[in-house]
Design a protein around this motif. Structure first.
Motif, PDB file in Angstrom:
ATOM      1  N   TYR A  20     -10.031  -5.949  -3.954  1.00 30.47           N
ATOM      2  CA  TYR A  20     -10.959  -5.098  -3.199  1.00 30.47           C
ATOM      3  C   TYR A  20     -10.959  -5.487  -1.730  1.00 30.47           C
ATOM      4  O   TYR A  20     -10.888  -4.626  -0.845  1.00 30.47           O
ATOM      5  CB  TYR A  20     -12.367  -5.215  -3.775  1.00 30.47           C
ATOM      6  N   LEU A  24     -11.674  -4.450 -13.273  1.00 30.34           N
ATOM      7  CA  LEU A  24     -10.985  -4.165 -12.016  1.00 30.34           C
ATOM      8  C   LEU A  24      -9.770  -5.069 -11.862  1.00 30.34           C
ATOM      9  O   LEU A  24      -9.894  -6.295 -11.763  1.00 30.34           O
ATOM     10  CB  LEU A  24     -11.933  -4.355 -10.835  1.00 30.34           C
ATOM     11  N   TRP A  30     -10.752   2.865  -9.067  1.00 28.97           N
ATOM     12  CA  TRP A  30     -12.144   2.508  -8.761  1.00 28.97           C
ATOM     13  C   TRP A  30     -12.672   3.357  -7.618  1.00 28.97           C
ATOM     14  O   TRP A  30     -13.807   3.833  -7.658  1.00 28.97           O
ATOM     15  CB  TRP A  30     -12.234   1.026  -8.384  1.00 28.97           C
ATOM     16  N   SER A  31     -11.850   3.541  -6.583  1.00 30.87           N
ATOM     17  CA  SER A  31     -12.266   4.310  -5.409  1.00 30.87           C
ATOM     18  C   SER A  31     -12.648   5.736  -5.779  1.00 30.87           C
ATOM     19  O   SER A  31     -13.650   6.278  -5.294  1.00 30.87           O
ATOM     20  CB  SER A  31     -11.134   4.323  -4.372  1.00 30.87           C
ATOM     21  N   TRP A  83      -7.913  -4.300  -0.007  1.00 34.74           N
ATOM     22  CA  TRP A  83      -7.994  -2.846   0.178  1.00 34.74           C
ATOM     23  C   TRP A  83      -8.856  -2.500   1.384  1.00 34.74           C
ATOM     24  O   TRP A  83      -8.493  -1.634   2.189  1.00 34.74           O
ATOM     25  CB  TRP A  83      -8.551  -2.222  -1.099  1.00 34.74           C
ATOM     26  N   ILE A 125      -7.644  -0.510  -8.015  1.00 32.77           N
ATOM     27  CA  ILE A 125      -8.569  -0.302  -6.908  1.00 32.77           C
ATOM     28  C   ILE A 125      -8.602   1.164  -6.494  1.00 32.77           C
ATOM     29  O   ILE A 125      -9.638   1.692  -6.091  1.00 32.77           O
ATOM     30  CB  ILE A 125      -8.200  -1.218  -5.709  1.00 32.77           C
TER      31      ILE A 125
END
Length: 353
Positions: free
Chosen positions: A125, A118, A10-11, A128, A7
């Motif tokens: 997600y 992911l 990904w961010s 997060w 994550i």
């Protein structure tokens, strides 16, 4: 072979706008909540997912896998084609980074289409987002817009956002206007979707020295505002808008378009009918039935919403910093722009000392 990303990775990709997310869960799961901006290319539709789930629970894991393979095999060419038509870098996800996303990423890899997966899926997600909203520190000055119902607060904020101002449109993110009539003509969001959209906006506005939003209560429809927004509200620069009654009536008519939502308006009115003095309530109901919407709105403002707003305002300890007395929404917006410019100029001078 496909590559897993966390994550956090990904961010970073998201900030650089280098990755498009593809939700391979069923359409109903996607509709309930997803990562904002994601596309939905489901491995199984809702009916297929239910069938496989039943086999998994009532027969065996192997039976579920075999049926899943049959379904995927039949739709494989069309499924792969949808991914091939997306030119951007791709990452797939499912509920928890399990079989659906793994199967998808593996199939894509076999067909020469690179895709990330992911780790932890949508569940990671969501965790997060919740953690970010609980720990994020907002240092920006907040300009908080107040005003009676119909004062054009949302319209002003959206016009300012179009001009590039850092606006948190909380009602837009909630899909609700925050009153008994608030869902009319809109699609209300759940808490998961609201939190995700809010987090996206907060990341977008991490650089500006200020942000603007409306003085909402803790709840907007079914969603609850996080503490970081309520804390910013408490310490904000509070701007009170005053518009003439006739301008407020026009704004509400424009926002709600009651001629398109007559039945919904009547249903909402009946929920508050008992709280209004009986003769006035009867007059409002008659106006709604006879499509005299401006008259109905004016009576609702004078006899219900304005008294309720006065009572609500008296319970808050926030001190109004600036007053805007305007003839129209555009006039109010111009004055608010002046207030922001002056306040931020003063702040800049203080910071330079």
């Amino acid at each position: 072979m496909f590559q897993d990303i966390t994550i956090e990775e990904w961010s970073a990709y998201r900030d650089r706008k280098e990755l498009i997310m593809i939700d391979v869960r069923s359409p109903s799961e996607y509709a309930d909540a997803t990562i904002p901006g994601s596309l939905n290319i489901p491995l199984f539709d809702d009916q297929e997912r239910a069938e496989i789930g039943t086999l998994y629970k009532q027969v065996s894991v192997q039976a579920a896998k075999e049926r899943g393979l049959e379904i995927v095999s039949a739709k494989l060419p069309a499924f792969i084609k949808q991914f091939a038509e997306i030119p951007q870098n791709k990452s797939v996800f499912c509920w928890r980074g399990g079989m659906r996303s793994k199967t998808t990423a593996t199939l894509l890899s076999l067909m020469g289409i690179h895709a990330y997966r992911l780790t932890g899926g949508y569940r990671a997600y969501r965790q997060w987002v919740v953690e970010q909203l609980n720990t994020l520190q907002l240092d920006q000055q907040a300009f908080v817009i107040h005003g009676n119902t119909g004062s054009g607060k949302t319209a002003i904020l959206r016009k300012l956002k179009e001009k590039g101002y850092p606006v948190l449109d909380l009602e837009g993110l909630a899909g609700h206007r925050g009153s008994i009539f608030g869902e009319i003509g809109l699609k209300a969001h759940n808490q998961k979707t609201f939190d995700a959209l809010l987090m996206d906006d907060l990341r977008t506005y991490s650089e500006p020295a200020y942000m603007l939003f409306e003085a909402e209560s803790r709840r907007i429809g079914k969603i609850t505002l996080p503490d970081l927004i309520m804390d910013r509200r408490a310490s904000g620069h509070h701007i009170q808008i005053e518009l003439p009654l006739e301008a407020r009536v026009r704004q509400i008519i424009e926002d709600y378009k009651p001629w398109e939502n007559a039945e919904a308006c009547m249903r909402a009115f009946k929920q508050i009918k008992s709280r209004i003095h009986t003769p006035i309530a009867a007059e409002i109901e008659s106006c709604l039935m006879n499509e005299q919407y401006a008259a109905a709105v004016e009576l609702l403002l004078v006899h219900y919403y304005d008294p309720m707003y006065s009572h609500s305002s008296s319970t808050h300890e926030e001190k109004i910093t600036s007053y805007v007395k305007a003839a129209s929404v555009d006039d109010a917006m111009t004055q608010i722009e002046g207030i922001i410019s002056e306040a931020m100029s003063v702040q800049l001078q203080l910071n330079e000392k």
